[in-house]
Each structure stands twice: as structure tokens, then as C-alpha cells.
Design a protein around this motif. Structure first.
Motif, mmCIF file in Angstrom:
data_model
loop_
_atom_site.group_PDB
_atom_site.id
_atom_site.type_symbol
_atom_site.label_atom_id
_atom_site.label_comp_id
_atom_site.label_asym_id
_atom_site.label_seq_id
_atom_site.Cartn_x
_atom_site.Cartn_y
_atom_site.Cartn_z
ATOM 1 N N ALA A 1 0.825 -1.208 0.000
ATOM 2 C CA ALA A 1 0.000 0.000 0.000
ATOM 3 C C ALA A 1 0.858 1.256 0.000
ATOM 4 N N LEU A 2 1.986 1.209 0.701
ATOM 5 C CA LEU A 2 2.896 2.365 0.714
ATOM 6 C C LEU A 2 3.412 2.669 -0.688
ATOM 7 N N ILE A 3 3.722 1.626 -1.449
ATOM 8 C CA ILE A 3 4.167 1.816 -2.830
ATOM 9 C C ILE A 3 3.055 2.464 -3.661
ATOM 10 N N VAL A 4 1.808 2.049 -3.414
ATOM 11 C CA VAL A 4 0.668 2.625 -4.128
ATOM 12 C C VAL A 4 0.493 4.096 -3.765
ATOM 13 N N VAL A 5 0.557 4.402 -2.482
ATOM 14 C CA VAL A 5 0.356 5.778 -2.022
ATOM 15 C C VAL A 5 1.427 6.706 -2.596
#
Length: 412
Positions: free
Chosen positions: A331-335
Motif C-alpha cells: 500500500a505504501l508503494i501505491v500511495v
């Protein structure tokens, strides 16, 4: 909108792959015992489990509603971001499922899914995105209560089985008829698995459809095509890939007597079917292991290795946070990366899946080499070859000894 639609398609594909891993990860919960005791041939057992998983997926949608409208607050999350977060959560769940499958560890696919979704949502939105009341009531408490309940039922069922058949106490194979009963009880477990585990993937797909407006948020029931797709996928996974986990769960069960296996499977099926009707998303692995331990306590002369049982419990505890950590990272990569982040996640997920699969080929497990070792959950139960005498047998033995003593005295 086109980007969001593409992400939803990716979510559906990834969710179905998770469903596939769920099928081959949890096959052993139903069929390890009848295979180990000789009640069913390996391939017959797996085919039967696949068919009943398929049927079970059509019997209930309560668990699906828990996933799609209970744990994550979709109204708190921006529509464009939500599908990407679900995608990230699925990566966490699949990574843990594939890793534990490679290691032959009977972990919880359910908690891997919950952990991945919770970790991704916490990173993408924060605490407001999670309904912790629903997590506590629908996930945490059932995880604590269900194995204990299943163990208690298995304990009582084992006691009852041996009480009813006590005339066979002196005959080592006198209770082999329970092997035939295991065909029925293991089938119930496979059916129950379909009613519970297939629903979780339906809930994830339904949740993704709601976020982009392809389904009304007022109705959380999965659409018919979602039910059919998830049912077929989990059945296919059950049939094709379960040997590695079956080896782990089935190898120690050869020491568990057929009457115990019958009682454990009855308890597992009853617990899961009741929970599915109430919408509780259970771990079939936890319930099955609790039942095995309960049946071990219920049989006179068997012993539970609590250190091993403790290691099993530690594995249960680690599943949710481990999957949450991977989901949070995805999710951090997505954000940070937006649409490019989703692409990076997709590439990394494919690389991890292929890498773990290729690693598994170095030590392939098939129907020909999946058995005759010791399992994590069943290793917690030790059954001696010669169990202690029952009170009736002890009285009879003492009477025989006194009679022999009198005969010797009379002979003198």
C-alpha cells in the motif's frame, strides 16, 4: 475512471488467484485424516473435497457480507484509491499463503486475507478506515473461541465414541468401522470449507465492485457471476495443489485412531457450518487443529504435547500481522507511486509468485510422496501403541490374577 476500472479488473484476477491458493492451502483440513487412516485414496479424497468445496460455496453468503460490508469502512475511503488498497492487501495475503505453502505450514488463509486488507487500509487511510468493532466481533473473538469450542466438542465426541464401543477395548482394530464414518465427516468438513472460505473472496470482489459504483453499496450480496467464479476457482485449487499441506497435516494423523479422526472431523464441520450461518469468518486450519487436540485429550492413554501446540498457536498469532506488514508495504508503494505504484506492485507480486513456485519445484510434493511423516497439528497428539487398561479391564485382570493365585495355592 478507466484507470480505476483497470485496477478493479486486476483486483478481481488477484482475488481469484488468492481463492485458488486458499483451495490448495486448506485441502488438508478436510482430507488428511481419511487419507492417513486409509478411508479414502489420496486422489479420490482430493477430488471429493474439490466437488464439495464447489457445492458449499453456493450455500451461504453471510461471510461474504462480513467482508464486503463489515471490516473496512468503504465510505471513508476515496473511490479511486480504494481498489488499489484492496489490490495491495491481496498481495499481502497471497505472499503469506504462498510462503507457508512452500514451507508446508498449516496457517490461516482467512487471517492472511484480513491482515493484508487491514495493513493496506491503515497505510492508505489510517485508523478511520477500519471498523475495529467488526474486526473484534467477527474475526478476533471467533479466532479465539472457535478452536476451543471445536476442541471441547471433539473431546466429548471422542469420549462418547469410545464409551459406545467399549466392548472393543481389547481388540486393536475393533473400531476400524469409523474409517467409513470418516468419509462422511470429512465430506462435511469440505462442504463447510466451501461455505466459509470461498465467501471471503466473494466479499473482496464485491467490495471492489462497490467502490467503483459497479454495484450498489446498499446491497452487499455477491452477484451470481462472482459466486460461480469463486466457487470454481477454490474447487480447482483444492484439486490441483494441496499435496504439500496434506503431507504436513496428514503425516502425524496415522497415529490418531479412526474413532478420534471421526470425532475431530465431526467437530470441525459442526463448528464451521454454524459459524458460516452466523457470518463469522473462521480459520478452518485453527478449527481443525483444535479438534485434533480435543480428540487427543478425549482418548484414554493419549497425550497432548503442549510445547508443539504452543508452536501452532504462535503460527496463528503471526499470520495476521505478517500479512498486514506485506499489505502495508504494498500500500505504501501505491500511495507514493499512484498508478505506477500499482504497476510496480503487480510486477513484484508476479515475481514473488513465480519465484516461490519455482522454488517449490526443487522439492516437489505429489500424491506419491505426500504422506508418512509427522504433522504440526497432529504432532500435538501422541497415541501409545498399548493404551492403559480401562477400569473394567483392570478389574478383570485382577480377578484373573487372584484366580491363578488360588489355583497355585490349591495345587500345593
Amino acid at each position: 475512471m478507466e484507470t480505476a476500472a483497470l485496477i478493479v479488473v486486476l483486483v478481481i484476477l488477484l482475488a481469484l488467484f488468492f481463492d485458488f491458493t486458499n483451495g490448495f492451502h486448506d485441502t488438508a483440513n478436510a482430507m488428511a485424516t481419511p487419507i492417513a487412516t486409509g478411508a479414502l485414496k489420496p486422489r479420490t479424497a482430493v477430488m471429493l473435497a474439490a466437488g464439495l468445496n464447489l457445492v458449499g460455496a453456493f450455500l451461504s453468503t453471510e461471510v461474504s457480507k462480513t467482508i464486503s460490508g463489515g471490516i473496512v469502512r468503504e465510505d471513508q475511503i476515496h473511490g479511486d484509491l480504494f481498489p488499489a488498497l484492496i489490490f495491495a492487501g491481496l498481495i499481502g495475503a497471497i505472499t503469506w499463503n504462498m510462503l507457508t505453502w512452500l514451507l508446508g505450514l498449516p496457517s490461516s488463509s482467512s487471517h492472511a486475507l484480513f491482515g493484508g486488507l487491514i495493513g493496506a487500509t491503515l497505510v492508505g487511510i489510517g485508523m478511520n478506515g477500519i471498523d475495529f468493532g467488526a474486526v473484534l466481533s467477527k474475526v478476533v473473538l471467533p479466532a479465539l473461541i472457535a478452536p476451543v469450542t471445536a476442541g471441547l466438542i471433539a473431546f466429548l465426541a471422542t469420549k462418547l465414541a469410545y464409551l459406545i464401543t467399549r466392548r472393543y477395548d481389547g481388540k486393536p482394530d475393533g473400531r476400524s468401522g469409523f474409517r467409513w464414518g470418516q468419509i462422511f465427516t470429512s465430506s462435511l468438513v469440505a462442504l463447510a470449507h466451501g461455505t466459509n472460505d470461498a465467501q471471503k473472496t466473494m466479499g473482496v470482489i464485491t467490495l471492489a465492485l462497490i467502490t467503483v459504483g459497479w454495484q450498489s453499496g446498499a446491497h452487499h450480496e455477491p452477484q451470481l457471476w462472482v459466486i460461480i467464479a469463486c466457487a470454481c476457482t477454490i474447487a480447482l485449487g483444492t484439486y490441483l495443489g494441496g499435496w504439500r499441506i496434506i503431507r504436513t497435516l496428514g503425516k502425524g494423523l496415522t497415529d490418531v485412531k479412526p474413532a478420534q479422526g471421526f470425532a475431530a472431523e465431526t467437530s470441525t464441520a459442526a463448528t464451521i457450518l454454524a459459524s458460516s450461518a452466523l457470518g463469522f469468518a473462521l480459520s478452518t486450519t485453527q478449527v481443525a487443529s483444535g479438534s485434533v487436540i480435543g480428540s487427543g485429550l478425549g482418548r484414554r492413554g493419549s497425550a497432548v504435547r503442549w510445547r508443539t501446540a504452543g508452536r501452532i498457536a504462535i503460527g496463528w498469532v503471526l499470520t495476521l500481522p505478517a500479512a498486514a506488514a506485506v499489505g502495508a508495504l504494498a500500500a505504501l508503494i501505491v500511495v507514493i507511486g499512484g498508478g505506477w505504484g500499482v504497476l510496480i506492485d503487480a510486477i513484484l507480486a508476479i515475481a514473488v509468485i513465480i519465484g516461490l513456485f519455482l522454488r517449490s519445484r526443487r522439492n516437489a510434493v505429489t500424491a506419491n510422496n505426500a504422506f508418512s511423516e509427522v504433522a504440526d497439528s497432529a504432532r500435538a497428539v501422541e497415541v501409545p501403541e498399548e493404551p492403559p487398561l480401562t477400569p473394567r479391564q483392570a478389574r478383570a485382570q485382577r480377578a484373573r490374577e487372584r484366580a491363578k493365585a488360588r489355583e497355585k495355592g490349591a495345587g500345593r
